[in-house]
Scaffold this active site. Structure first.
Site, mmCIF file in Angstrom:
data_model
loop_
_atom_site.group_PDB
_atom_site.id
_atom_site.type_symbol
_atom_site.label_atom_id
_atom_site.label_comp_id
_atom_site.label_asym_id
_atom_site.label_seq_id
_atom_site.Cartn_x
_atom_site.Cartn_y
_atom_site.Cartn_z
ATOM 1 N N ASN A 182 28.761 4.136 2.923
ATOM 2 C CA ASN A 182 28.553 2.900 2.162
ATOM 3 C C ASN A 182 29.199 1.676 2.787
ATOM 4 O OD1 ASN A 182 26.756 3.562 0.079
ATOM 5 N ND2 ASN A 182 28.341 4.898 -0.759
ATOM 6 N N HIS A 208 30.663 14.029 -0.811
ATOM 7 C CA HIS A 208 29.740 12.932 -1.117
ATOM 8 C C HIS A 208 28.311 13.311 -0.717
ATOM 9 C CE1 HIS A 208 28.690 8.411 -0.373
ATOM 10 N NE2 HIS A 208 28.208 8.827 -1.517
ATOM 11 N N GLU A 226 28.878 13.934 3.099
ATOM 12 C CA GLU A 226 30.014 13.265 3.754
ATOM 13 C C GLU A 226 31.294 13.860 3.145
ATOM 14 O OE1 GLU A 226 30.306 9.014 2.812
ATOM 15 O OE2 GLU A 226 30.764 8.560 4.884
ATOM 16 N N SER A 275 31.135 7.213 -4.442
ATOM 17 C CA SER A 275 30.513 6.502 -3.327
ATOM 18 C C SER A 275 31.531 5.698 -2.543
ATOM 19 C CB SER A 275 29.479 5.511 -3.857
ATOM 20 O OG SER A 275 28.435 6.180 -4.488
HETATM 21 C C1 LIG Z 1 24.943 5.293 -2.734
HETATM 22 C C2 LIG Z 1 25.597 6.422 -2.054
HETATM 23 O O1 LIG Z 1 26.777 6.655 -2.300
HETATM 24 C C3 LIG Z 1 24.975 7.256 -1.033
HETATM 25 C C4 LIG Z 1 23.485 7.395 -1.066
HETATM 26 O O2 LIG Z 1 22.961 8.361 -1.563
HETATM 27 S S1 LIG Z 1 22.628 6.140 -0.411
HETATM 28 C C5 LIG Z 1 20.962 6.657 -0.541
HETATM 29 C C6 LIG Z 1 20.596 7.620 0.558
HETATM 30 N N1 LIG Z 1 19.194 7.936 0.432
HETATM 31 C C7 LIG Z 1 18.257 7.286 1.100
HETATM 32 O O3 LIG Z 1 18.535 6.406 1.896
HETATM 33 C C8 LIG Z 1 16.874 7.707 0.783
HETATM 34 C C9 LIG Z 1 15.864 6.944 1.582
HETATM 35 N N2 LIG Z 1 14.528 7.452 1.271
HETATM 36 C C10 LIG Z 1 14.035 8.573 1.860
HETATM 37 O O4 LIG Z 1 14.663 9.192 2.715
HETATM 38 C C11 LIG Z 1 12.671 9.001 1.431
HETATM 39 O O5 LIG Z 1 12.000 7.912 0.874
HETATM 40 C C12 LIG Z 1 12.708 10.188 0.403
HETATM 41 C C13 LIG Z 1 13.311 11.417 1.081
HETATM 42 C C14 LIG Z 1 13.513 9.839 -0.848
HETATM 43 C C15 LIG Z 1 11.299 10.479 -0.078
HETATM 44 O O6 LIG Z 1 10.498 10.834 1.005
HETATM 45 P P1 LIG Z 1 9.091 10.153 1.307
HETATM 46 O O7 LIG Z 1 8.350 11.115 2.120
HETATM 47 O O8 LIG Z 1 9.361 8.798 1.806
HETATM 48 O O9 LIG Z 1 8.460 9.855 -0.093
HETATM 49 P P2 LIG Z 1 7.632 10.665 -1.121
HETATM 50 O O10 LIG Z 1 6.272 10.895 -0.562
HETATM 51 O O11 LIG Z 1 7.783 9.871 -2.382
HETATM 52 O O12 LIG Z 1 8.424 12.017 -1.305
HETATM 53 C C16 LIG Z 1 8.117 13.167 -0.586
HETATM 54 C C17 LIG Z 1 7.939 14.306 -1.549
HETATM 55 O O13 LIG Z 1 9.234 14.704 -2.062
HETATM 56 C C18 LIG Z 1 9.130 14.837 -3.463
HETATM 57 N N3 LIG Z 1 10.414 14.582 -4.091
HETATM 58 C C19 LIG Z 1 11.016 13.383 -4.285
HETATM 59 N N4 LIG Z 1 12.203 13.571 -4.894
HETATM 60 C C20 LIG Z 1 12.335 14.907 -5.075
HETATM 61 C C21 LIG Z 1 13.330 15.721 -5.646
HETATM 62 N N5 LIG Z 1 14.451 15.195 -6.141
HETATM 63 N N6 LIG Z 1 13.141 17.070 -5.671
HETATM 64 C C22 LIG Z 1 12.025 17.619 -5.154
HETATM 65 N N7 LIG Z 1 11.038 16.903 -4.605
HETATM 66 C C23 LIG Z 1 11.194 15.558 -4.571
HETATM 67 C C24 LIG Z 1 8.100 13.819 -3.887
HETATM 68 O O14 LIG Z 1 7.566 14.132 -5.136
HETATM 69 C C25 LIG Z 1 7.091 13.946 -2.764
HETATM 70 O O15 LIG Z 1 6.221 15.048 -3.034
HETATM 71 P P3 LIG Z 1 4.637 14.971 -2.667
HETATM 72 O O16 LIG Z 1 4.598 14.792 -1.176
HETATM 73 O O17 LIG Z 1 4.137 16.294 -3.134
HETATM 74 O O18 LIG Z 1 4.107 13.806 -3.442
HETATM 75 N N1 LIG Z 2 23.186 6.809 -7.248
HETATM 76 C C1 LIG Z 2 23.384 7.177 -5.979
HETATM 77 O O1 LIG Z 2 22.525 6.985 -5.116
HETATM 78 C C2 LIG Z 2 24.668 7.833 -5.590
HETATM 79 C C3 LIG Z 2 25.743 7.864 -6.451
HETATM 80 N N2 LIG Z 2 26.901 8.483 -6.070
HETATM 81 C C4 LIG Z 2 28.040 8.521 -6.965
HETATM 82 O O2 LIG Z 2 27.831 9.576 -7.895
HETATM 83 C C5 LIG Z 2 28.422 9.235 -9.159
HETATM 84 C C6 LIG Z 2 27.360 9.310 -10.244
HETATM 85 O O3 LIG Z 2 26.317 8.392 -9.928
HETATM 86 P P1 LIG Z 2 24.864 8.537 -10.576
HETATM 87 O O4 LIG Z 2 24.526 9.958 -10.762
HETATM 88 O O5 LIG Z 2 23.974 7.650 -9.806
HETATM 89 O O6 LIG Z 2 25.138 7.864 -11.999
HETATM 90 P P2 LIG Z 2 24.339 8.046 -13.368
HETATM 91 O O7 LIG Z 2 24.596 6.811 -14.163
HETATM 92 O O8 LIG Z 2 22.944 8.496 -13.119
HETATM 93 O O9 LIG Z 2 25.086 9.290 -14.027
HETATM 94 C C7 LIG Z 2 26.422 9.334 -14.424
HETATM 95 C C8 LIG Z 2 26.473 10.382 -15.528
HETATM 96 O O10 LIG Z 2 27.807 10.719 -15.852
HETATM 97 C C9 LIG Z 2 27.942 10.628 -17.271
HETATM 98 N N3 LIG Z 2 29.318 10.381 -17.626
HETATM 99 C C10 LIG Z 2 29.956 9.206 -17.758
HETATM 100 N N4 LIG Z 2 31.248 9.431 -18.102
HETATM 101 C C11 LIG Z 2 31.400 10.784 -18.167
HETATM 102 C C12 LIG Z 2 32.495 11.657 -18.464
HETATM 103 N N5 LIG Z 2 33.701 11.164 -18.770
HETATM 104 N N6 LIG Z 2 32.296 12.999 -18.418
HETATM 105 C C13 LIG Z 2 31.093 13.498 -18.113
HETATM 106 N N7 LIG Z 2 30.020 12.732 -17.849
HETATM 107 C C14 LIG Z 2 30.178 11.390 -17.867
HETATM 108 C C15 LIG Z 2 27.013 9.511 -17.644
HETATM 109 O O11 LIG Z 2 26.768 9.479 -19.007
HETATM 110 P P3 LIG Z 2 26.337 8.044 -19.692
HETATM 111 O O12 LIG Z 2 24.870 7.964 -19.485
HETATM 112 O O13 LIG Z 2 26.787 8.196 -21.079
HETATM 113 O O14 LIG Z 2 27.101 6.955 -18.964
HETATM 114 C C16 LIG Z 2 25.808 9.881 -16.791
HETATM 115 O O15 LIG Z 2 25.028 10.897 -17.372
HETATM 116 C C17 LIG Z 2 29.065 7.853 -8.976
HETATM 117 O O16 LIG Z 2 30.406 8.021 -8.600
HETATM 118 C C18 LIG Z 2 28.256 7.272 -7.816
HETATM 119 O O17 LIG Z 2 28.946 6.287 -7.105
HETATM 120 C C19 LIG Z 2 27.023 9.120 -4.870
HETATM 121 C C20 LIG Z 2 25.955 9.174 -4.000
HETATM 122 C C21 LIG Z 2 24.715 8.472 -4.280
#
Ligand SMILES: CC(=O)CC(=O)SCCNC(=O)CCNC(=O)[C@H](O)C(C)(C)COP(=O)(O)OP(=O)(O)OC[C@H]1O[C@@H](n2cnc3c(N)ncnc32)[C@H](O)[C@@H]1OP(=O)(O)O
Ligand SMILES: NC(=O)C1=CN([C@@H]2O[C@H](COP(=O)(O)OP(=O)(O)OC[C@H]3O[C@@H](n4cnc5c(N)ncnc54)[C@H](OP(=O)(O)O)[C@@H]3O)[C@@H](O)[C@H]2O)C=CC1
Length: 281
Positions: free
Chosen positions: A186, A136, A148, A115
């Site tokens: 992010n 990403h 990304e 991330s």
């Molecule tokens: C941290 C990082 O590094 C980067 C990141 O990823 S940051 C996070 C980025 N993501 C976001 O910002 C997500 C924001 N949220 C959304 O866009 C929406 O809430 C969402 C797409 C997650 C869900 O959509 P929604 O329409 O709001 O909600 P919801 O009604 O719960 O879901 C729609 C349907 O998809 C389904 N669904 C949810 N997750 C699913 C998955 N993984 N696989 C298949 N179906 C899924 C749900 O079950 C639901 O089905 P029903 O309509 O049959 O109940």
């Molecule tokens: N969460 C999010 O929304 C997003 C996350 N990311 C990035 O993706 C990556 C994973 O995040 P996320 O899936 O949320 O994290 P989780 O905690 O859900 O999963 C990480 C997984 O990797 C396993 N793990 C840890 N160390 C090792 C290793 N050495 N070899 C193999 N597996 C290992 C963990 O096991 P254990 O349970 O034992 O720790 C766990 O199952 C991070 O870099 C995060 O920043 C990117 C986009 C979105």
């Protein structure tokens, strides 16, 4: 295409799933059998849902049949590309990439789903910086359109083109950026989430009100605190630390409440409790 994924957590399972949906042969690795089992059931539930809605080209059985589950890194030797999705910790990722650099065939591309951690630093650890890149995905991977693509200092044009093409074949839209802390996604998203957490700490409003204001007022699909729980509070903290350290500006200081919640083991949805409480961990 032989597509490797390391880490079967919420992101790794989703990446393996969309790779299998694209028809790739997938190998998914985690450190313990029970984490692989958990990843497998996440994929099965998601595929069942997509199938029910007529959004799958193949049967769920055919798709999951393309995924092999392993705890052995040696099983990645013949991969064309390996995407890492383990814990957001630079030292742990570097150690893994040093191993992968030795194991994966020389032509293989190594990618990180990090991330925020510098791609260039991970690329150096891998010993193959030209064939290293950030790929990403967004959470939840099966539903989100973006990948990304982050080029490190030495990433070759061929590597970037390969990953852009792979992302498109997985049904995603790749958008590219350069290697700066937090990339684009992010750097913009996480300070907003951090500020929402700061609002909770300062008593500006209750979590439900903060989320409601951002959902109804800004048309965000999820409020920032719900999203923080969804991402994982440990991951949010790790990203804020990278932004703070990497950009050196106190506006990126992680909220003390975020730090305290992670210390208390409140990691959000994956631990069963964060700003909200969830039925299943
Ligand atoms: C941290 C990082 O590094 C980067 C990141 O990823 S940051 C996070 C980025 N993501 C976001 O910002 C997500 C924001 N949220 C959304 O866009 C929406 O809430 C969402 C797409 C997650 C869900 O959509 P929604 O329409 O709001 O909600 P919801 O009604 O719960 O879901 C729609 C349907 O998809 C389904 N669904 C949810 N997750 C699913 C998955 N993984 N696989 C298949 N179906 C899924 C749900 O079950 C639901 O089905 P029903 O309509 O049959 O109940
Ligand atoms: N969460 C999010 O929304 C997003 C996350 N990311 C990035 O993706 C990556 C994973 O995040 P996320 O899936 O949320 O994290 P989780 O905690 O859900 O999963 C990480 C997984 O990797 C396993 N793990 C840890 N160390 C090792 C290793 N050495 N070899 C193999 N597996 C290992 C963990 O096991 P254990 O349970 O034992 O720790 C766990 O199952 C991070 O870099 C995060 O920043 C990117 C986009 C979105």
């Amino acid at each position: 295409m032989k597509f490797g994924v390391i880490g079967a957590g919420q992101m790794g399972a989703g990446i393996a799933q969309v790779a299998a949906q694209a028809g790739f042969t997938v190998v998914l690795r985690d450190v313990e059998e029970r984490f692989l089992q958990r990843g497998r059931s996440v994929i099965e539930r998601s595929l069942a849902k997509l199938h029910e809605k007529g959004k799958l080209d193949a049967t769920p059985e055919d798709v999951i049949g393309r995924v092999s589950f392993t705890t052995a890194l040696e099983d990645f030797a013949a991969c064309d590309v390996v995407v890492e999705a383990i814990v957001e910790d630079e030292a742990v990722k570097k150690a893994l990439f040093a191993d992968l650099g030795r194991i994966v065939q020389p032509s293989g591309i190594l990618a990180s789903n990090t991330s925020s951690i510098p791609i260039t630093s991970l690329a150096t650890a891998s010993g193959r910086p030209e064939r290293f890149i950030g790929m990403h995905f967004m959470n939840p991977v099966p539903l989100m359109a973006l990948v990304e693509v982050i080029r490190g200092y030495a990433t070759s044009d061929e590597t970037a083109a390969f990953v852009v093409d792979a992302a498109r074949r997985m049904g995603k839209t790749p958008l590219s950026c350069n290697d700066f802390p937090g990339f684009v996604s992010n750097r913009v998203l996480m300070p907003m989430i951090n500020e929402a957490i700061q609002c909770v700490m300062e008593g500006v409003a209750e979590p439900e009100a903060i989320d409601g204001i951002m959902k109804l007022g800004m048309n965000h699909p999820m409020g920032p605190l719900t999203l923080a729980d969804f991402i994982g509070l440990d991951t949010c903290l790790a990203i804020m630390e990278v932004l703070h350290r990497g950009l050196g500006d106190d506006k990126y200081r992680p909220s003390p409440l975020l730090r305290k919640m992670v210390q208390a083991g409140l990691l959000g949805r994956k631990s069963g409790r964060g700003f909200y409480t969830y039925g299943t961990a």
